[in-house]
Design an enzyme around this catalytic site. Structure first.
Site, PDB file in Angstrom:
ATOM      1  N   GLY A   1       0.765  -1.230  -0.087  1.00 53.64           N
ATOM      2  CA  GLY A   1      -0.080  -0.015   0.133  1.00 53.64           C
ATOM      3  C   GLY A   1       0.830   1.264   0.080  1.00 53.64           C
ATOM      4  O   GLY A   1       1.829   1.274   0.801  1.00 53.64           O
TER       5      GLY A   1
ATOM      6  N   HIS B   1       9.723  38.462   0.921  1.00 53.06           N
ATOM      7  CA  HIS B   1      10.855  37.980  -0.099  1.00 53.06           C
ATOM      8  C   HIS B   1      12.167  37.804   0.656  1.00 53.06           C
ATOM      9  O   HIS B   1      12.608  38.705   1.510  1.00 53.06           O
ATOM     10  CB  HIS B   1      10.807  38.677  -1.282  1.00 53.06           C
TER      11      HIS B   1
END
Length: 475
Positions: free
Chosen positions: A190, A454
């Site tokens: 899985g 930024h």
């Protein structure tokens, strides 16, 4: 006479303990019953999430990430590491300490909010006096009476037919967190959240990891552009991923585990592993709850049947979290817990399934909210897509982690954000802005017009919003 409460919560996981605290905050005389035990037999509040799920896995993910960085990436930064070694016992001990801190934190919160705690298993005994008798079996047995009952008993790992968990060779999430030595060869059945996260931990620590997935595509439930990017990253790291397999006989012995399977081409194969983690989903946990004692309705999967407000078929009996419909996520359970407590108080509890975020804490991380491109196409809804890669983000370059992208989907006519999908550094944190935006029905233009600091990774979200209108500034 039985102790009487306004609200009794059965289960002390994320949904249960949060529901109990919110009910107490609203002025209800509240009790919570939970049976988890620590190594000394004391209470270990927090359920699967705190004890064998979210918290310990993140502790090991962080530790294994540090080890991997020291062994393979520090040199890029001019940092030389000689004689690197692993103290797995200490790593596991740190994980256990983190779990205990969370356990103890919930005990403190119960005291702070005056929630009465019962350590034991809670089950329905009978309907009585306009409420319900709840039997508590712990160090002693007693019966308490509640007007409102909130069932938050969570879920259990689903085992493969014919290959029950022994937590020695065939492991659930519990056993996967307690491996005593790094296995040379580790198998995963899985490729879900738990399997990928645990596979990531042990790969970083030195295991050769093979993932056997029955679906023909990788991470079929998520946006496939994101899934393909994640697949490339995992394979590059060394994960072996086989798709479209059909698992056959599994044999566990003193030397490990053998898994027979048919591959995607129909050829018979057998692999030998030291350990095998089975991650094929979870099932609602109603064992020992005695729903038949009061006529509480369950569905064909054993989950408790509820309506949109988490009401069951019984008056004043509610159910939340993994034991009911919807995604099996800790934060979904928490939101339902708060909402139910507020509904009991006559308020209007709020849970928006469309804005519940999903996260896979691998490296790269994967996070998403809302609809995928495949879902929008299937629904015939016109949309616009914007993609911005982390390789064009200055902060990602400085981190030395430029794998992945941010993908934003918006309605073609109204520009309302319909889904955001991220694979890359700190995706689990970046998705929060997108959840907030969708909850307030923001447009991609709204995100594009907001100033982002930024240099930050969050600029990639703004750039993806700009990309929806084909006007990125940095790519």
């Amino acid at each position: 006479m039985s102790k009487q409460f306004d609200v009794i919560v059965i289960g002390g996981g994320p949904g249960g303990y949060i529901a109990a605290i919110r009910a107490a905050q609203l002025g209800f005389n509240t009790a919570c019953i939970d049976e988890w035990k620590n190594a000394k037999g004391g209470p270990a509040l927090g359920g699967t999430c705190t004890n064998t799920g979210c918290i310990p896995s993140k502790a090991l993910l962080q530790s294994s990430e540090n080890f991997d960085q020291a062994g393979h990436h520090f040199a890029d930064h001019g940092i030389k590491v000689e004689g690197l070694s692993l103290d797995l016992a200490k790593m596991i001990a740190r994980k256990d300490a983190v779990v205990k801190q969370n356990n103890d934190g919930i005990v403190y919160l119960f005291k702070k909010n005056k929630v009465t705690f019962f350590h034991g298993r809670g089950s329905f005994a009978a309907a009585k006096d306009g409420g319900y008798e709840i039997k508590v079996v712990g160090a002693a047995e007693e019966t308490i009476l509640g007007k409102h009952i909130i069932v938050a008993t969570g879920s259990s790992a689903r085992a493969l037919s014919g290959a029950p968990f022994d937590e020695e060779n065939i492991l659930s999430n519990d056993g996967a967190l307690r491996i005593g030595a790094v296995p040379k060869k580790l198998g995963l059945i899985g490729s879900g959240v738990i399997g990928l996260e645990m596979g990531s931990v042990w790969r970083r620590l030195g295991s050769e990891v093979t993932v056997l997935e029955g679906l023909p595509v990788f991470l079929g439930a998520i946006d496939q552009q994101i899934a393909k990017e994640a697949y490339k990253a995992f394979v590059k790291q060394g994960l072996k991923i086989e798709l479209g397999v059909q698992v056959g006989e599994i044999k566990s012995g003193k030397k490990g585990v053998s898994v027979a399977y048919t591959d995607a081409k129909g050829a018979a194969q057998t692999l030998e592993f030291d350990k095998l983690i089975v991650s094929i989903g979870r099932v609602a946990n109603t064992i020992g709850l005695a729903p038949e004692a009061v006529g509480l309705a369950l569905d064909e999967r054993g989950a408790i049947v509820v309506d949109g407000d988490c009401k069951t078929n019984l008056t004043n009996v509610w159910a939340i979290g993994d034991v009911v419909r919807g995604p099996m996520l800790a934060h979904k359970a928490e939101e339902e817990g708060v909402a139910v407590a507020e509904r009991i108080a006559g308020q209007h509890g709020h849970v928006n399934f469309n804005t519940i975020p999903w996260v896979i804490y691998t490296n790269p991380e994967i996070a998403w909210v809302g609809q995928t491109e495949e879902q929008l196409k299937a629904a015939g809804r016109a949309y616009k897509a914007g993609v911005f890669p982390f390789m064009a983000n200055g902060r990602a370059r400085a981190l030395g982690d430029t794998t992945g992208m941010v993908k934003m989907l918006a309605d073609a006519a109204t520009d309302e954000i319909l889904g955001v999908h991220i694979v890359g550094p700190m995706a689990s944190e970046l998705i929060a802005e997108c959840v907030m935006a969708m909850e307030f029905r923001a447009s991609s233009e709204d995100i594009a017009r907001i100033c982002h600091a930024h240099p930050t990774l969050s600029e990639s979200t703004k750039e993806a919003a700009l990309a929806v209108d084909k006007r990125t500034l940095n790519f």
